[in-house]
Design a protein around this motif. Structure first.
Motif, PDB file in Angstrom:
ATOM      1  N   SER A 127      75.858 -14.754 -15.954  1.00 46.90           N
ATOM      2  CA  SER A 127      75.632 -14.335 -17.346  1.00 46.90           C
ATOM      3  C   SER A 127      75.008 -15.453 -18.174  1.00 46.90           C
ATOM      4  O   SER A 127      74.174 -15.201 -19.043  1.00 46.90           O
ATOM      5  CB  SER A 127      76.957 -13.897 -17.972  1.00 46.90           C
ATOM      6  N   HIS A 128      75.373 -16.715 -17.879  1.00 49.45           N
ATOM      7  CA  HIS A 128      74.822 -17.799 -18.709  1.00 49.45           C
ATOM      8  C   HIS A 128      73.305 -17.820 -18.645  1.00 49.45           C
ATOM      9  O   HIS A 128      72.635 -18.084 -19.640  1.00 49.45           O
ATOM     10  CB  HIS A 128      75.412 -19.150 -18.317  1.00 49.45           C
ATOM     11  N   LEU A 137      75.874  -9.276 -18.336  1.00 52.09           N
ATOM     12  CA  LEU A 137      76.625  -9.813 -19.471  1.00 52.09           C
ATOM     13  C   LEU A 137      77.846 -10.611 -19.026  1.00 52.09           C
ATOM     14  O   LEU A 137      78.173 -11.631 -19.601  1.00 52.09           O
ATOM     15  CB  LEU A 137      77.051  -8.673 -20.392  1.00 52.09           C
ATOM     16  N   ILE A 183      68.068 -14.667 -23.477  1.00 53.54           N
ATOM     17  CA  ILE A 183      68.024 -14.009 -24.796  1.00 53.54           C
ATOM     18  C   ILE A 183      67.670 -15.035 -25.871  1.00 53.54           C
ATOM     19  O   ILE A 183      66.820 -14.798 -26.726  1.00 53.54           O
ATOM     20  CB  ILE A 183      69.395 -13.363 -25.113  1.00 53.54           C
ATOM     21  N   TYR A 224      71.485 -15.189 -18.399  1.00 54.06           N
ATOM     22  CA  TYR A 224      71.007 -14.088 -19.222  1.00 54.06           C
ATOM     23  C   TYR A 224      71.036 -14.469 -20.692  1.00 54.06           C
ATOM     24  O   TYR A 224      70.085 -14.232 -21.426  1.00 54.06           O
ATOM     25  CB  TYR A 224      71.854 -12.837 -18.967  1.00 54.06           C
ATOM     26  N   PHE A 225      72.113 -15.113 -21.113  1.00 50.10           N
ATOM     27  CA  PHE A 225      72.197 -15.469 -22.540  1.00 50.10           C
ATOM     28  C   PHE A 225      71.170 -16.534 -22.892  1.00 50.10           C
ATOM     29  O   PHE A 225      70.539 -16.477 -23.949  1.00 50.10           O
ATOM     30  CB  PHE A 225      73.619 -15.893 -22.884  1.00 50.10           C
TER      31      PHE A 225
END
Lengths: 466, 182, 1064
Positions: free
Chosen positions: A351-352, A346, A358, A354-355
């Motif tokens: 993290s980018h 996160l 999503i 991961y987002f």
């Protein structure tokens, strides 16, 4: 016929008054003619030539990348210590995942008695083979000494050394090679009657020779058909657990290791779901342009697209559940390494990714709840692309992010891909596309004999078997 | 009736639909013909049974293939890890059987699948580039939209004239004799 | 030329083949043979051919001469004008390639010619007549069995005794000499790496005049000419410039020469060792005195900016003694206590129990105040917080009268040293924890003044002839001396140097200097003990030693160093050749000359602290720039040493560069953030801000680096980088701090201006992440806590009990090799890292690859700041816990796990377990999936991503340890517990039909470690040292919760903190 008898209305995909999986008014001759003509008579269009040339040149670039790789070593990629696996493994898992839809459609849906599979299973299987070919490339070339890769096979070496069967990589070798072989057999068996058809309809001598040889003198006698069907059914029965096992084994590569983020029991199911997810996305990506280009809307109807969209929605939800469980288990177990990793996903440097993941894999497919979306072909096409990207990101997140920050902070590192990483990946995309181009013009992209059967059933009420 | 020395293989009639050929086949059986073959562009239900073909060995051979594959797979792993090259790998026992399951499973499937296909081809006597029925020009339609019923000459009751008449009696079109050229 | 170059190619194929070649010499037939091989190079060859005399003819002349004779033969040849022509034509044509990194190899080949022409007894067997093997008797050579010879490595005012491992005449590894006082069996990173200098392909290989190849004999002639000229005017205008000389023979040679030339002068210049200790002693006692510390006897030590554990003469011995006082077998044991006040973190400071960051210039104030408190001088007032600290220390020092020690730092001014002497005297420590002897160096003098004098004379044109023995003043002299400009005024200059460096380029004559393993000499250790330096190998190239050069100017030119050394000791032993003959073999065998240790002398202070001028404290907030020798390349002399360049510096973990070290507060103020780059990330590439530093009316551009624990207003400028003519490896690395260094501010400069530019610079940092993220990797406690709870290291981690496993255990009935590393002793000096590199043929990968996180060290030393809370882990985002964090070091070799996660996942069984619990690596079997590394929780595995090993350079082939496979591209490698050493000992033991004794097997890291932190042995034997350590309660294994069962375990660190000073 010999498929298990399942009353349709008990089936989840039951649809009280199903719209046709085949445009009305088709005869045995018309379907045969329409499909076989693409192979036998239709001239090469400018579009096909352009597309093929592009794909071919990308394949040439792939060869360049491989040549440089063999010359210099895997050091030309972005991998390092601690991130020992990069794009190569990400691509491997991604391609293998895509390779699942074909067998799934032809085997599982066959057992489940789904008529609508008929018009898409052939090139779904082809897609499987080509995807597996691309996937198989990576485990080989990602090794430090590819010319020694044969060490992974159990052959009697002069040293008396044997492979180490506790390693998931060995399981991979067997799983992937078995899957490749069985898919090929399944595909060929399916092709056999159609090759006979092409043999009989071919005008040029060379076509007659080639298809004559490939069809092995198939005559379609009742005896042939009888054994054929029992073999086909058996293959379907075998391929079903196989297709589930392959991605399970691939997921073992990670879940057997102790790396935080890899060591999870949820992996097998959610890898399989992910595989089907991406597989169907790729089928859509391929068949939407195909039905347009060769006017096959009559065979690949809205019903097909709609159903595939539903399958994507379902598997997408399973994948989402997998993501959730990963987080849940991290905090539930309280394992400090897993918790840390969850937070890394996160807030960490990646993290980018991961987002983005999503967004592609969880948010986008929610649109598929709406019929209007499932029926909007261009939108469906775009979504299939987004989901393919998402699934690639998922593998990146699993493989790379987990490795960047594991147990010892002193050894933490980061990863950035080099030109050669991208080159090789794009190269396999080119290879895949090129094979697809060759396939649609070289072999019947839709199972002709099964279509004839379909014509028969459509004309004699819905109660018949597939 | 061409000049070349040739021998009669059988008589063949052409039908329009699965139902037609099915009916004809039934009648032929009732008429007491044993050696009948039907050729169809797609599998027609009960046709094989009708013309007296019941059991196939394909499933059994497949089972054997599967068992063979699986057992040899596990045997290989056990022999390699515990007998031929027994060595301490990460403190795991020599016979780490749970770790041997995946390969065993894969080889089971591999064995079964290959045997299924090979047995199917073998029992169908494929590849078989030449067959008398190919001598009939219209037979090319057999892989498109026509259904053929052929009474073979080796049938005890075989008689060219009678068979031809019989086929016409069951509304077969284009009743032709099938020649087997030397 | 081409035959010969190809010949050098063969020479390095492997030792035995090479041996042969030396014996046969380079015969005509061979020449022909190589000719055929290289037919395609014909055209190149013809240019040589058409000449009056070509190499074929040379070989003709040399035919059936043995290697040894070549030297003389060459001299004869040299007489032949054609031959000179030949040489001149051959080399100048390519001389340009010397500086051209790209074409280095090409040039090497050419140089190979000179090497082969000279008949290169190089790497032949050392002359049996003169050399005696250590421990093993010279009962003939057993091929494949290494032999050990004792010698000593002279290093800035000290000589470190070493045992040289020699394989078939090739020295391959240095070990400490247990019988030598300044080694005590241990060594340092620099000692370990010095072997690489011997084989450095960039070494200067021939004598040159004005850049052109010359023969030694032509120099001899020239030297005699210069000598005659000098003699005619009593030596006026004749100058010698050398470093600190600890060789009695060389010293006496020079002194003799000076008696021949009464008006000649001898100057000395060591850029990185301070005059403070010399002048301090002179100030205190009125004469030069050598101070020898005995930290082993001290219960309390205060270091005033002294890094006595890691630099300065005797530091290895000091570290050893100190660590023995940090030994804890049970909670009832006692420990010594170390206080350190220093401006910037050092190895010594990191092992302190209490560390106080102080401005370099304020150390003197601290010393004055302390003197006041212990009654050694007038009282001085300190800032409140320092006052509290110091008074506690003073109190404790007094409690431990006679068993306390105050050490002043090398870079501190004379006053601080004088004060330290006074304080130690007042505390009654003299004679127990330290003692005084006569100076070790032949001619102590203030280096700075000496060089100033020389430069003045040169400037005034008074210098006719300048002989520079080693050193590189053109690069490292204070820039206000303007050495280069003045050198141009010197009529004829001679530079003896291992490299053709910045200074050589501006001298008329350049003489290549022999490595200490190539020549006879002698040297005194920090306590005066003398050793004979014996050559292990005939010079690889046409090199000479300082002895030869001085002799060349003397009345007896051309006397061999051996005879000079032998001669000196004959005189020293009361002119009895017999006495020397009697002792000689033993001296060489032991590596020390008995009874040469200087006796302690009692000094009476001729000085009182009250005579000091009033102290000027630096203005608050004024930035202070301090110059320090680099932990790796020292003053720059090791710049071309790849091992040292790639050695992560103990505190910063930076490789291949130096950086201006700033404090977290300062970084915050100047916004000097660090950017972790994606390439290698925390384990490779960190981009930091570039600073423009204007100082002493000169300017330098340097990358900044934030160092927790650094004094707020201090900026450290490490010396030794920014070389322009170091060689392929060392040129243009880092920035040159000498550029802003002037004689009036040699160690501490103020009046500087720092401007932060907006550009960044990528540094290769192998460990950027400094906190442990709450994981129990390195556990530590205070002595009090330890006594309360001896098992503190085990708290919070639960290793699953052995019987939890469903699997049945493997048993290790025989030997069970294991290692225990005492974190209480490790001071992070990193000697183990280089020792391992040398023992195991570990390649150097270069800055770019290090930045990609691909360095190859089998053992790394992790640096953690305990209790340093940092969200970002970026030291430049300030938080108070970084002002003076507790620093700990943790050497991490392979853990040799019993349940090795790496083994289970290898598909081909390339890493499997041995019956003795070693985690073996089978290179031939490895296909390089890297799965093992991914699954290694300790990340100790290293992968050959590319072909890192240099397989071409002949010299490097000679250097390799023949007992260790040289890995190629695409295979994984890692620490093997030095399995080759285990097997050597096993073979001996089995031959003698006895079990292996404890301590018989010594791994490379263990033997190098100066603080005895690493112990290896058989964990199955309850009486072995390692088993005893593992039985201790402090013993724990990192990440034990993973149940990998490492064989390498750690003993938790314990700090002997003073409760009065613990911050609430």
């Amino acid at each position: 016929m010999s498929a298990p008898e399942i009353p349709l209305n008990s089936h989840p995909l039951y649809n009280p008054e199903p719209e046709p999986v085949l445009e009305p008014g088709h005869t045995y001759a018309s379907v045969t003619d329409k499909i076989s003509s693409i192979v036998l008579t239709r001239p090469l269009g400018i579009g096909w030539l352009a597309g093929f040339t592009l794909a071919f040149s990308i394949v040439m670039m792939l060869f360049a990348c491989l040549a440089w790789l063999i010359t210099k070593g895997v050091g030309i990629w972005g991998i390092n210590i601690p991130i020992g696996w990069g794009f190569a493994i990400v691509n491997f898992v991604w391609w293998i995942g895509i390779g699942h839809a074909g067998t799934l459609i032809s085997a599982i849906l066959y057992l489940l008695n789904q008529k609508w599979r008929t018009s898409i299973n052939r090139f779904a299987e082809a897609m499987t083979l080509f995807a597996v070919a691309c996937a198989g490339l990576f485990p080989l070339i990602h090794t430090g000494r590819p010319w020694m890769a044969y060490y992974m096979f159990p052959y009697p070496s002069t040293m008396g050394i044997w492979p180490q069967f506790r390693s998931p990589l060995i399981w991979d070798v067997f799983a992937v090679s078995t899957y490749g072989t069985v898919s090929l057999l399944f595909w060929y068996v399916g092709l056999l009657p159609d090759l006979a058809t092409l043999r009989d309809r071919a005008k040029q001598k060379w076509q007659q020779y080639i298809f004559g040889m490939l069809s092995m003198g198939w005559r379609g006698s009742a005896h042939h058909w009888h054994r054929y069907q029992s073999a086909y059914l058996l293959l379907a029965g075998l391929a079903t657990p196989l297709v589930l096992s392959v991605h399970t084994v691939v997921s073992f590569d990670f879940s057997v290791a102790i790396v935080p983020g890899w060591h999870t029991t949820i992996f097998p199911p959610y890898f399989v779901a992910g595989a089907i997810y991406s597989g169907f996305a790729m089928v859509l990506t391929l068949c939407i342009p195909l039905r347009k280009a060769y006017k096959l809307e009559g065979f690949i109807t809205m019903r097909h697209l709609d159903t595939m969209a539903k399958v994507m929605l379902a598997t997408g939800e399973i994948v989402a559940y997998g993501y959730f469980i990963e987080f849940f288990m991290a905090y539930y177990s309280g394992n400090k390494f897993d918790v840390f990793l969850a937070e890394q996903r996160l807030h960490g440097p990646y993290s980018h990714f991961y987002f983005a993941l999503i967004f592609c894999n969880i948010l986008t497919p929610q649109l598929l709840w709406f019929k209007s979306v499932r029926r909007n072909v261009p939108l469906l096409f775009v979504m299939s692309l987004i989901i393919n990207t998402g699934m690639w990101l998922e593998r990146f997140v699993i493989v790379v992010i987990s490795l960047t920050r594991d147990f010892m902070p002193s050894a933490w590192g980061r990863y950035s891909a080099t030109f050669w990483d991208y080159g090789t990946f794009v190269g396999t995309l080119g290879l895949f596309t090129m094979l697809i181009f060759l396939f649609v013009r070289g072999l019947p992209a839709i199972a002709i004999s099964e279509m004839r059967e379909l014509v028969h059933q459509e004309s004699h009420g819905k109660e018949g078997h597939v | 009736m061409s000049e070349t020395r040739s021998q009669l293989y059988g008589v063949m009639g052409e039908f329009e639909s699965p139902e037609a050929i099915l009916a004809a086949a039934k009648k032929a059986r009732e008429a007491g013909y044993k050696h009948i073959t039907a050729y169809t562009p797609f599998p027609v239900e009960d046709l094989a049974q009708t013309i007296g073909f019941r059991w196939t060995a394909v499933p059994l051979i497949t089972l054997l293939g599967g068992l063979g594959g699986g057992l040899s797979g596990f045997a290989l792993e056990y022999w390699c890890s515990a007998i031929a090259y027994p060595i301490n790998v990460g403190g795991r026992p020599l016979n780490s059987w749970p770790a041997f399951i995946p390969v065993t499973f894969e080889l089971t499937v591999l064995g079964a699948a290959t045997f299924a296909v090979i047995s199917m081809l073998a029992l169908n006597k494929l590849p078989q580039p030449y067959h008398p029925v190919f001598n009939v020009d219209r037979f090319a339609r057999a892989s498109t939209d026509k259904f053929f019923l052929c009474i073979e000459s080796r049938d005890a009751k075989f008689n060219l004239a009678e068979c031809a008449r019989f086929l016409q009696s069951v509304e077969a079109q284009h009743v032709t004799e099938v020649k087997d050229e030397e | 030329m081409l035959d010969v170059s190809s010949l050098t190619g063969d020479m390095s194929d492997h030792a035995d083949d090479h041996e042969l070649r030396i014996l046969q010499g380079n015969t005509g037939q061979e020449g022909e043979h190589h000719h055929d091989e290289h037919g395609e190079e014909e055209p190149v060859d013809t240019t040589v051919r058409e000449h009056a005399l070509d190499l074929a003819t040379v070989r003709e002349k040399l035919r059936d001469k043995s290697g040894k004779q070549y030297w003389r033969t060459l001299e004869e040849l040299a007489g032949n004008p054609h031959f000179d022509e030949l040489l001149h034509r051959e080399f100048p044509r390519h001389a340009s390639e010397w500086d051209d990194a790209v074409d280095r190899r090409g040039f090497l080949k050419l140089m190979g010619a000179s090497l082969a022409l000279a008949g290169m007894a190089g790497c032949g067997m050392p002359d049996e007549k003169n050399i005696v093997p250590y421990v093993k008797q010279p009962d003939g050579m057993v091929l494949g069995r290494p032999r050990f010879y004792a010698t000593a490595m002279p290093f800035v005012g000290d000589a470190i005794g070493v045992l040289v491992e020699s394989h078939e005449g090739r020295p391959t590894k240095l070990e400490g000499n247990p019988d030598h006082p300044s080694s005590m069996g241990a060594s340092s990173a620099i000692v370990q790496a010095s072997i690489l200098n011997l084989y450095d392909p960039d070494r200067s290989q021939t004598t040159r005049f004005a850049g052109e190849i010359q023969t030694w004999s032509s120099f001899l002639e020239a030297a005699q000419g210069l000598a005659a000229a000098a003699k005619s005017q009593n030596g006026a205008g004749f100058r010698i410039l050398s470093g600190t000389i600890v060789s009695p023979t060389l010293g006496s040679q020079i002194k003799k020469l000076l008696t021949l030339f009464p008006e000649a002068k001898w100057h000395q210049w060591e850029p990185a060792s301070g005059d403070g200790s010399r002048e301090g002693a002179k100030l205190a006692f009125g004469r030069y005195v050598n101070t020898v510390l005995v930290p082993g006897k001290a219960n309390v030590i205060l270091s005033l900016d002294s890094d006595f554990l890691a630099s300065a003469p005797g530091h290895i011995a000091y570290a050893k003694q100190f660590s023995r006082r940090r030994k804890l077998d049970s909670p009832s044991d006692t420990m010594s206590r170390l206080y350190v006040a220093e401006p910037t973190p050092t190895v010594t400071g990191s092992s302190a129990d209490h560390r106080l960051p102080v401005r370099a210039s304020d150390i003197e104030l601290l010393a004055r105040a302390l003197a006041g408190k212990v009654g050694a001088g007038p009282a001085a007032t300190l800032p409140a917080e320092t006052e509290k600290w110091l008074s506690t220390v003073a109190q404790e020092l007094q409690n431990e009268r006679g068993a306390s020690l105050v050490v002043a730092g090398e870079q501190q001014p004379a006053a601080v040293h004088a004060l330290a002497h006074a304080i130690n005297a007042a505390l009654g420590n003299v004679g127990t924890t330290l003692y005084y002897t006569d100076p070790v160096e032949t001619e102590p003098e203030s280096n700075l003044e000496s060089l100033r004098q020389l430069c003045a004379d040169m400037g005034a044109g008074k210098v006719e002839t300048l002989v520079i023995l080693g050193g590189n003043p053109a690069y490292n002299a204070p820039h206000d001396f303007d050495f280069l400009e003045k050198l141009k005024k010197v009529h004829s200059s001679v530079h003896l140097s291992p490299y053709f460096d910045e200074t050589s380029a501006y001298c008329n004559w350049h003489i290549p200097e022999s490595h200490f393993l190539e020549t006879w000499s002698d040297a005194r250790a920090y306590d005066g003990t003398a050793s004979i330096i014996q050559p292990l190998i005939s010079p690889l190239y046409y090199t000479k030693s300082a002895h030869d050069v001085i002799a060349a100017f003397s009345d007896k030119p051309g006397v061999a160093p051996y005879d000079l050394v032998r001669g000196y000791w004959t005189d020293a032993m009361g002119h009895s050749e017999a006495a020397v003959e009697a002792g000689w073999k033993k001296w060489l065998n032991d590596g020390v000359i008995p009874n040469t240790k200087f006796p302690a002398i009692t000094m009476t202070s001729k000085w009182s602290a009250s005579s000091l001028p009033a102290f000027q404290a630096a203005l608050a907030g004024q930035i202070e720039f301090i110059f320090r020798p680099d932990p790796a390349v020292y003053d720059g002399r090791f710049a071309n040493n790849g091992w040292l360049q790639e050695l992560p510096k103990p505190l910063t973990k930076i490789t291949w560069d130096n950086a201006a070290l700033v404090s977290p507060k300062y970084a915050e103020k100047m916004e000097l953030e660090h950017k972790v780059m994606a390439r290698g990330g925390e384990h490779g590439q960190v981009r930091s801000r570039v600073l423009d530093i204007e100082l002493n009316s000169s300017k330098v551009t340097a990358a900044s680096w934030t160092l927790p624990g650094q004094q707020e207003d201090t900026i450290v400028l490490p010396l030794g980088y920014g070389r322009t003519r170091a060689g392929y490896t060392g040129t243009d690395k880092g920035f040159n701090a000498y550029v802003v260094r002037t004689s009036n501010a040699l160690w501490v400069a103020t009046n500087g201006k720092v401007t932060s530019t907006d550009e960044g610079y990528s540094l290769a940092c192998t460990q950027y992440h400094f906190n442990m993220e709450g994981r129990q990797l390195l556990s530590s406690a205070s002595l009090a806590e330890y006594k309360k709870n001896p098992g503190f290291a085990h708290e919070g981690v639960e290793a699953p009990p052995k019987d939890d496993s469903l699997y049945q255990e493997f048993s290790y009935p025989g030997y069970a090799w294991g290692m225990a590393i005492d974190l209480n002793k490790c001071n992070g000096c990193s000697a183990c890292v280089v020792a391992c590199q040398s023992e195991n043929n570990i390649p150097v990968v270069g800055k770019d690859q290090v930045m990609r996180g691909r360095e190859m060290h089998w053992i790394r030393v992790d640096r953690y700041y305990a209790h340093a809370e940092s969200k970002t882990n970026d030291p430049s985002t300030y938080n108070p816990s970084l002002d003076n964090p507790e620093t700990f070091f943790q050497p991490v070799p392979c853990m040799q796990c019993e349940n090795a996660p790496c083994e289970q996942v290898c598909p081909v069984g390339a890493t499997v377990h041995s019956a003795e619990g070693l985690n073996d690596m089978v290179y031939n079997r490895c296909i390089g999936t890297r799965y093992c590394s991914n699954n290694c929780p300790y990340k100790v595995r290293r992968f050959n991503f590319l072909r890192f090993q240099d397989w071409e350079t002949p010299q490097l082939k000679l250097m390799r340890n023949p007992e260790v496979t040289v890995r190629s591209r695409g295979v994984m490698e890692k620490c093997t517990y030095c399995v080759q050493r285990i097997n050597n000992v096993r073979i001996d033991a089995e031959k003698q039909n006895r079990p292996i004794r404890d301590g018989e097997i010594v791994t490379a890291c263990e033997s190098a470690c100066p603080s005895e932190a690493i112990v290896f042995g058989n964990a199955n034997d309850p009486n072995s040292r390692v088993a005893k350590l593992k039985a201790q309660q402090r013993n724990y294994s990192i990440l034990s919760e993973l149940n990998a069962r490492p064989r390498t375990t750690y003993l938790a660190a314990v700090r002997n903190t003073n409760t009065d000073l613990v911050k609430e």
